[in-house]
Design a protein around this motif. Structure first.
Motif, PDB file in Angstrom:
ATOM      1  N   SER A  37       0.562  -1.367   0.025  1.00  0.00           N
ATOM      2  CA  SER A  37       0.118   0.147   0.036  1.00  0.00           C
ATOM      3  C   SER A  37       0.898   1.107   0.087  1.00  0.00           C
ATOM      4  O   SER A  37       0.595   2.174  -0.778  1.00  0.00           O
ATOM      5  N   LEU A  38       1.877   1.254   0.709  1.00  0.00           N
ATOM      6  CA  LEU A  38       2.789   2.406   0.904  1.00  0.00           C
ATOM      7  C   LEU A  38       3.518   2.969  -0.510  1.00  0.00           C
ATOM      8  O   LEU A  38       3.661   3.950  -0.573  1.00  0.00           O
ATOM      9  N   ILE A  39       3.794   1.798  -1.304  1.00  0.00           N
ATOM     10  CA  ILE A  39       4.400   1.896  -2.473  1.00  0.00           C
ATOM     11  C   ILE A  39       3.307   2.920  -3.442  1.00  0.00           C
ATOM     12  O   ILE A  39       3.717   3.979  -3.965  1.00  0.00           O
ATOM     13  N   GLY A  40       2.018   2.712  -3.353  1.00  0.00           N
ATOM     14  CA  GLY A  40       1.147   3.528  -3.934  1.00  0.00           C
ATOM     15  C   GLY A  40       0.791   4.957  -3.338  1.00  0.00           C
ATOM     16  O   GLY A  40       0.563   5.632  -4.076  1.00  0.00           O
ATOM     17  N   THR A  41       0.833   4.874  -2.046  1.00  0.00           N
ATOM     18  CA  THR A  41       0.744   6.230  -1.284  1.00  0.00           C
ATOM     19  C   THR A  41       1.928   7.133  -1.918  1.00  0.00           C
ATOM     20  O   THR A  41       1.800   8.256  -2.090  1.00  0.00           O
ATOM     21  N   TRP A  42       2.985   6.779  -1.688  1.00  0.00           N
ATOM     22  CA  TRP A  42       4.334   7.541  -2.163  1.00  0.00           C
ATOM     23  C   TRP A  42       4.135   8.020  -3.780  1.00  0.00           C
ATOM     24  O   TRP A  42       4.560   8.795  -4.286  1.00  0.00           O
ATOM     25  N   MET A  43       3.544   6.963  -4.676  1.00  0.00           N
ATOM     26  CA  MET A  43       3.430   7.206  -5.981  1.00  0.00           C
ATOM     27  C   MET A  43       2.312   8.466  -6.224  1.00  0.00           C
ATOM     28  O   MET A  43       2.464   9.392  -6.908  1.00  0.00           O
ATOM     29  N   THR A  44       1.434   8.234  -5.462  1.00  0.00           N
ATOM     30  CA  THR A  44       0.113   9.604  -5.315  1.00  0.00           C
ATOM     31  C   THR A  44       0.881  10.971  -4.938  1.00  0.00           C
ATOM     32  O   THR A  44       0.338  11.869  -5.511  1.00  0.00           O
ATOM     33  N   GLN A  45       1.901  10.745  -3.959  1.00  0.00           N
ATOM     34  CA  GLN A  45       2.443  12.064  -3.308  1.00  0.00           C
ATOM     35  C   GLN A  45       3.360  12.689  -4.452  1.00  0.00           C
ATOM     36  O   GLN A  45       3.166  13.857  -4.499  1.00  0.00           O
ATOM     37  N   THR A  46       4.011  11.843  -5.010  1.00  0.00           N
ATOM     38  CA  THR A  46       4.861  12.242  -5.968  1.00  0.00           C
ATOM     39  C   THR A  46       4.135  12.980  -7.244  1.00  0.00           C
ATOM     40  O   THR A  46       4.326  14.060  -7.774  1.00  0.00           O
ATOM     41  N   ALA A  47       2.920  12.100  -7.712  1.00  0.00           N
ATOM     42  CA  ALA A  47       2.053  12.573  -8.695  1.00  0.00           C
ATOM     43  C   ALA A  47       1.392  13.697  -8.257  1.00  0.00           C
ATOM     44  O   ALA A  47       1.202  14.694  -9.270  1.00  0.00           O
ATOM     45  N   MET A  55      -8.804   4.588   0.531  1.00  0.00           N
ATOM     46  CA  MET A  55      -8.856   4.014  -0.973  1.00  0.00           C
ATOM     47  C   MET A  55      -9.856   4.988  -1.851  1.00  0.00           C
ATOM     48  O   MET A  55      -9.454   5.279  -2.769  1.00  0.00           O
ATOM     49  N   ILE A  56     -10.838   5.250  -1.172  1.00  0.00           N
ATOM     50  CA  ILE A  56     -11.908   6.093  -2.036  1.00  0.00           C
ATOM     51  C   ILE A  56     -11.241   7.332  -2.369  1.00  0.00           C
ATOM     52  O   ILE A  56     -11.575   7.772  -3.569  1.00  0.00           O
ATOM     53  N   GLN A  57     -10.446   7.983  -1.550  1.00  0.00           N
ATOM     54  CA  GLN A  57      -9.967   9.395  -1.945  1.00  0.00           C
ATOM     55  C   GLN A  57      -9.093   8.950  -3.218  1.00  0.00           C
ATOM     56  O   GLN A  57      -9.006   9.888  -3.943  1.00  0.00           O
ATOM     57  N   SER A  58      -8.026   8.210  -3.162  1.00  0.00           N
ATOM     58  CA  SER A  58      -7.261   7.989  -4.310  1.00  0.00           C
ATOM     59  C   SER A  58      -7.808   7.637  -5.380  1.00  0.00           C
ATOM     60  O   SER A  58      -7.573   8.204  -6.624  1.00  0.00           O
ATOM     61  N   LEU A  59      -8.985   6.731  -5.409  1.00  0.00           N
ATOM     62  CA  LEU A  59      -9.624   6.503  -6.895  1.00  0.00           C
ATOM     63  C   LEU A  59     -10.394   7.901  -7.245  1.00  0.00           C
ATOM     64  O   LEU A  59     -10.728   7.764  -8.460  1.00  0.00           O
ATOM     65  N   ALA A  60     -10.994   8.489  -6.030  1.00  0.00           N
ATOM     66  CA  ALA A  60     -11.533   9.944  -6.796  1.00  0.00           C
ATOM     67  C   ALA A  60     -10.338  10.751  -7.640  1.00  0.00           C
ATOM     68  O   ALA A  60     -10.881  11.367  -8.507  1.00  0.00           O
ATOM     69  N   ILE A  62      -3.305   3.283  -9.402  1.00  0.00           N
ATOM     70  CA  ILE A  62      -2.553   2.017  -8.796  1.00  0.00           C
ATOM     71  C   ILE A  62      -2.511   2.148  -7.270  1.00  0.00           C
ATOM     72  O   ILE A  62      -2.593   1.188  -6.365  1.00  0.00           O
ATOM     73  N   ASP A  63      -2.455   3.336  -6.632  1.00  0.00           N
ATOM     74  CA  ASP A  63      -2.545   3.590  -5.452  1.00  0.00           C
ATOM     75  C   ASP A  63      -4.010   3.116  -4.634  1.00  0.00           C
ATOM     76  O   ASP A  63      -4.000   2.582  -3.837  1.00  0.00           O
ATOM     77  N   GLY A  64      -5.112   3.459  -5.532  1.00  0.00           N
ATOM     78  CA  GLY A  64      -6.423   3.044  -4.861  1.00  0.00           C
ATOM     79  C   GLY A  64      -6.350   1.606  -4.791  1.00  0.00           C
ATOM     80  O   GLY A  64      -6.884   1.010  -3.717  1.00  0.00           O
ATOM     81  N   VAL A  65      -5.844   0.939  -5.790  1.00  0.00           N
ATOM     82  CA  VAL A  65      -6.078  -0.574  -5.727  1.00  0.00           C
ATOM     83  C   VAL A  65      -5.171  -1.176  -4.904  1.00  0.00           C
ATOM     84  O   VAL A  65      -5.403  -2.121  -4.232  1.00  0.00           O
ATOM     85  N   SER A  66      -3.910  -0.540  -4.680  1.00  0.00           N
ATOM     86  CA  SER A  66      -2.885  -1.083  -3.437  1.00  0.00           C
ATOM     87  C   SER A  66      -3.439  -1.129  -2.077  1.00  0.00           C
ATOM     88  O   SER A  66      -3.062  -2.063  -1.341  1.00  0.00           O
ATOM     89  N   TYR A  67      -4.723  -0.138  -1.692  1.00  0.00           N
ATOM     90  CA  TYR A  67      -5.172  -0.291  -0.347  1.00  0.00           C
ATOM     91  C   TYR A  67      -5.908  -1.798  -0.246  1.00  0.00           C
ATOM     92  O   TYR A  67      -6.030  -2.007   1.144  1.00  0.00           O
TER      93      TYR A  67
END
Length: 423
Positions: free
Chosen positions: A28-38, A92-97, A181-186
């Motif tokens: 999950s944290l890999i996805g979290t850092w992807m979102t922060q970078t993006a 997860m909902i936040q990332s998918l939004a 990817i972050d949303g799915v990783s949760y």
């Protein structure tokens, strides 16, 4: 045999529940850092403004300043496991939004601000719950320091892999897929939490209202000097050092003349340094000696920030990013370990919420200062100021260290960490 040897080296992995958490959260944290970078990349591309980078960073963290202490009250009164599951679903909902908005091409800066605020509210509850949940997952108190260090290694392992992947994806197919990817990783961490077999949590029944319990936590932390001084140092560090992440896109593009790959490289290098620090801490056998680490680590990070701000060469900036990551993980994880070791169990949630407020709650003000300052005096001078304050904080804490050791000694002796004859 190799698996058993690895578990022996990293004691926390002996616990099944912690192993589940470790691997699920790692994904999950890999996805979290992807979102922060993006996020920081898209915000800068949309606005070309250091101030807007600061505002979005402020939005994502300011709820922790106001709500983390209430999150701690909730954690002390309710089932921590259920709180974490709900928090992961909402995240997860936040990332998918974000993914839907970015994929449809309708995303605007105000979407980032609103969704960052929403994520900040989730983090204000999730962070103290996550910290307080660690002792529930491990089976032996002696493994607590190892588990806390591994938690930090998880975050920074994600920081190593996530930004590197994000940099490639942004350059090739767009930032929207990082959010997806972050949303799915949760799913990984939610599944891990649901698979755990936990003992019922002992919740102290009290007639005190939430305000009284909140005051009790504040008074306890303030009156116990080792906790008070550690939280104050952490607050200064978060205010002055953590905004480095917010300003990295400026250095990657304007100063080093790079692109999204450059941003991913710099953030991944910080993750490399952090993983090194996390490995060191996770293999330590005792909390004894971590006071020296806490005193030194902010100065290490501050030195890295100063040289990073002055660098105009990618290889040096990458090396300094690794040093910043090392100093950051040593500061945050060592502080966490010491506080978790000496805090009273019935106040753990509230004190860890103060830890969250000192760590995450000060970041928004640092981000806002960094964005405003970078617009006025430049990103280089802003980081020079931040790095200098980190070094000053280290020096002040080091002067207090002998007195703090004396104050903590009775607690460590009572818990069998120090013998009565230790000096």
């Amino acid at each position: 045999m190799n698996r058993l040897a690895n578990i022996a080296i990293v004691p926390a992995l002996r616990a099944r529940n912690y192993r589940l958490f470790f691997f699920g959260q790692g994904v999950s944290l890999i996805g979290t850092w992807m979102t922060q970078t993006a996020t920081i990349w898209l915000v800068y591309q949309l606005t070309n403004s250091a101030l807007m980078l600061g505002i979005v960073g402020f939005s994502s963290q300011i709820p922790s300043f106001f709500l983390a202490v209430w999150g701690g009250v909730l954690v002390d009164r309710f089932n921590t496991h259920k709180i974490l599951v709900i928090a992961q679903i909402l995240a997860m909902i936040q990332s998918l939004a974000l993914a839907v908005l970015a994929l449809s091409g309708t995303i605007h800066i105000w979407h980032f601000i609103i969704l960052s605020l929403f994520q900040g509210v989730i983090n204000a509850i999730d962070a103290p719950a996550r910290q307080a949940f660690v002792p529930e997952m491990i089976e032996k108190r002696d493994d607590l320091a190892s588990a806390i260090a591994l938690n930090s290694s998880l975050v920074n392992g994600g920081r190593l892999v996530g930004p590197a992947i994000a940099g490639i994806l942004i350059a090739r197919i767009g930032a929207a897929y990082c959010f997806l990817i972050d949303g799915v990783s949760y799913i990984a961490v939610i599944a891990a939490l649901m698979a755990m077999r936990l003992k019922p949590k002992k919740i102290v029944v009290t007639t005190a209202n939430p305000l009284q319990r909140l005051k009790e936590g504040f008074v306890y932390a303030y009156n116990f000097s080792p906790i008070r001084s550690t939280l104050l140092l952490l607050a200064l560090f978060s205010l002055m050092a953590m905004p480095y992440i917010t300003l990295v896109p400026i250095f990657a593009t304007k100063i080093l003349a790079g692109d999204a790959r450059t941003l991913g490289l710099l953030m991944a290098a910080s993750g490399v340094g952090a993983i090194g620090g996390g490995i060191y801490l996770s293999t330590r056998k005792t909390v004894v000696g971590l006071g020296k680490v806490i005193a030194l680590a902010p100065a290490v990070c501050g030195t890295g920030i100063i040289f990073f701000s002055l660098s105009r060469m990618l290889w040096l900036s990458t090396l300094m990013s690794a040093l910043i990551g090392l100093g950051s993980i040593l500061t945050i994880s060592s502080s966490n370990t010491v506080i978790q070791t000496i805090v009273e169990d019935d106040k753990r949630g509230r004190v860890m919420s103060l830890f969250t407020m000192s760590f995450l709650g000060m970041v928004p003000f640092g981000n806002l200062f960094a964005g405003f300052s970078a617009d006025r005096i430049g990103a280089t001078n802003t980081l020079l100021i931040g790095g200098s304050f980190c070094i000053i904080g280290s020096l002040l804490f080091a002067r207090q260290l002998p007195k703090l050791r004396q104050a903590a000694r009775p607690v460590l002796q009572q818990r069998g960490i120090l013998s009565q004859t230790n000096t």
